[in-house]
Design an enzyme around this catalytic site. Sequence first.
Site, PDB file in Angstrom:
ATOM      1  N   PRO A  88       0.823  -1.222   0.000  1.00  0.00           N
ATOM      2  CA  PRO A  88       0.000   0.000   0.000  1.00  0.00           C
ATOM      3  C   PRO A  88       0.854   1.268   0.000  1.00  0.00           C
ATOM      4  O   PRO A  88       0.353   2.341  -0.316  1.00  0.00           O
ATOM      5  CB  PRO A  88      -0.816  -0.100   1.301  1.00  0.00           C
ATOM      6  CG  PRO A  88      -0.633  -1.485   1.809  1.00  0.00           C
ATOM      7  CD  PRO A  88       0.631  -2.017   1.222  1.00  0.00           C
ATOM      8  N   ARG A 153      -1.244  -9.061 -21.165  1.00  0.00           N
ATOM      9  CA  ARG A 153      -2.028  -8.728 -22.368  1.00  0.00           C
ATOM     10  C   ARG A 153      -1.297  -7.773 -23.307  1.00  0.00           C
ATOM     11  O   ARG A 153      -1.691  -7.600 -24.452  1.00  0.00           O
ATOM     12  CB  ARG A 153      -3.420  -8.202 -22.011  1.00  0.00           C
ATOM     13  CG  ARG A 153      -3.440  -6.913 -21.248  1.00  0.00           C
ATOM     14  CD  ARG A 153      -4.855  -6.478 -20.912  1.00  0.00           C
ATOM     15  NE  ARG A 153      -5.600  -6.016 -22.078  1.00  0.00           N
ATOM     16  CZ  ARG A 153      -5.369  -4.877 -22.724  1.00  0.00           C
ATOM     17  NH1 ARG A 153      -4.408  -4.076 -22.338  1.00  0.00           N
ATOM     18  NH2 ARG A 153      -6.112  -4.545 -23.765  1.00  0.00           N
TER      19      ARG A 153
HETATM   20  C1  9D3 Z   1      -2.466   0.301   9.009  1.00  0.00           C
HETATM   21  C2  9D3 Z   1      -1.654   0.534   7.817  1.00  0.00           C
HETATM   22  N1  9D3 Z   1      -2.041  -0.282   6.656  1.00  0.00           N
HETATM   23  C3  9D3 Z   1      -1.187   0.187   5.513  1.00  0.00           C
HETATM   24  C4  9D3 Z   1      -1.903   1.227   4.729  1.00  0.00           C
HETATM   25  C5  9D3 Z   1      -1.809  -1.702   6.917  1.00  0.00           C
HETATM   26  C6  9D3 Z   1      -1.873  -2.626   5.776  1.00  0.00           C
HETATM   27  C7  9D3 Z   1      -3.032  -2.788   5.038  1.00  0.00           C
HETATM   28  C8  9D3 Z   1      -3.099  -3.710   4.005  1.00  0.00           C
HETATM   29  C9  9D3 Z   1      -0.771  -3.385   5.435  1.00  0.00           C
HETATM   30  C10 9D3 Z   1      -0.840  -4.290   4.395  1.00  0.00           C
HETATM   31  C11 9D3 Z   1      -2.004  -4.469   3.692  1.00  0.00           C
HETATM   32  C12 9D3 Z   1      -2.069  -5.477   2.615  1.00  0.00           C
HETATM   33  N2  9D3 Z   1      -2.125  -4.876   1.285  1.00  0.00           N
HETATM   34  C13 9D3 Z   1      -1.189  -5.104   0.367  1.00  0.00           C
HETATM   35  O1  9D3 Z   1      -0.287  -5.865   0.594  1.00  0.00           O
HETATM   36  C14 9D3 Z   1      -1.264  -4.409  -0.896  1.00  0.00           C
HETATM   37  C15 9D3 Z   1      -2.182  -3.428  -1.380  1.00  0.00           C
HETATM   38  C16 9D3 Z   1      -3.361  -2.831  -0.810  1.00  0.00           C
HETATM   39  O2  9D3 Z   1      -3.805  -3.122   0.316  1.00  0.00           O
HETATM   40  N3  9D3 Z   1      -4.018  -1.898  -1.552  1.00  0.00           N
HETATM   41  C17 9D3 Z   1      -3.608  -1.522  -2.796  1.00  0.00           C
HETATM   42  N4  9D3 Z   1      -2.535  -2.051  -3.368  1.00  0.00           N
HETATM   43  C18 9D3 Z   1      -1.840  -2.993  -2.657  1.00  0.00           C
HETATM   44  S1  9D3 Z   1      -0.464  -3.735  -3.209  1.00  0.00           S
HETATM   45  C19 9D3 Z   1      -0.287  -4.636  -1.839  1.00  0.00           C
END
Ligand code: 9D3
Length: 255
Positions: A88, A153
């Site tokens: 994220p 793609r």
């Molecule tokens: C409390 C802080 N959060 C981070 C913004 C915690 C958190 C949330 C979700 C940590 C890891 C995740 C898991 N998400 C992914 O690994 C992820 C992701 C996403 O949640 N949204 C958009 N793109 C991606 S790419 C990897």
Amino acid sequence: MIFSVISIFPALVEACMQEGIISRAVRESLVELDIINLRDFTFDKHRTTDDRPFGGGEGMVMTPEPLSLAVKAAREKSLQPRVILLSPQGRAFDQGAAEALSSEQHVVLVCGRYEGVDERFREHYVDAELSVGDFILTGGELPALMVIDAVTRLIPGVLGCTDSADRDTFSRNLLKHPQYTRPRVFEGEAVPEELLSGDHEAVRRYRFIASVRRTLERRPDLLVRASFSLEQLRLLRRCGLEAQILELQRMQEKP
Ligand code: 9D3
């Protein structure tokens, strides 16, 4: 093109291979999918891939050793793979990023889980960190599959005919116009007259204006980057849309 995917849920990644365009691309050896189970690189009894954060706080952090060993295993497939961490905190994955990746020989996708990965792994092993959008998922597996789908793609031979609209600079920043098929009247609603006329130029003009209207309403952020041909500008003026678009584009010029 080789995709290596490092994950603690290899079966989830495997699922996208069962059907559709990606599976055909794999069968035809246009892409190779190398799924790496992160737990294969753990050596403790419980095969742990995460630990508590130093300094305290919520959640768990992915430990660097298994991740680094998994990347080294992926590197056995090629000399210089691009290592991408899905997280994220990453930069936005968009069509430009997909196009850039489509010219790589080997892409390693590291799927995060928990609160993130140890910073030393990121610093020493990760070339780029990508997010697929501003929403919260449970891990990087679905984002990794999105990257594989979007990049695959674009590989020559994967789609029957290469979708030239994809690369058309005049249409890539516009949403697709509404589309219709038979019947001519559905639930009392007729297909727009322009599309039935058989006049290809009239159809083209109608679709262009419908695309712009739709983009203005739903994705004005895209129009800021759009550029138009002289003919398109003339059409926009005739429909009273030119001023709105130029205003949008002017707003972005200066902060
Ligand atoms: C409390 C802080 N959060 C981070 C913004 C915690 C958190 C949330 C979700 C940590 C890891 C995740 C898991 N998400 C992914 O690994 C992820 C992701 C996403 O949640 N949204 C958009 N793109 C991606 S790419 C990897």
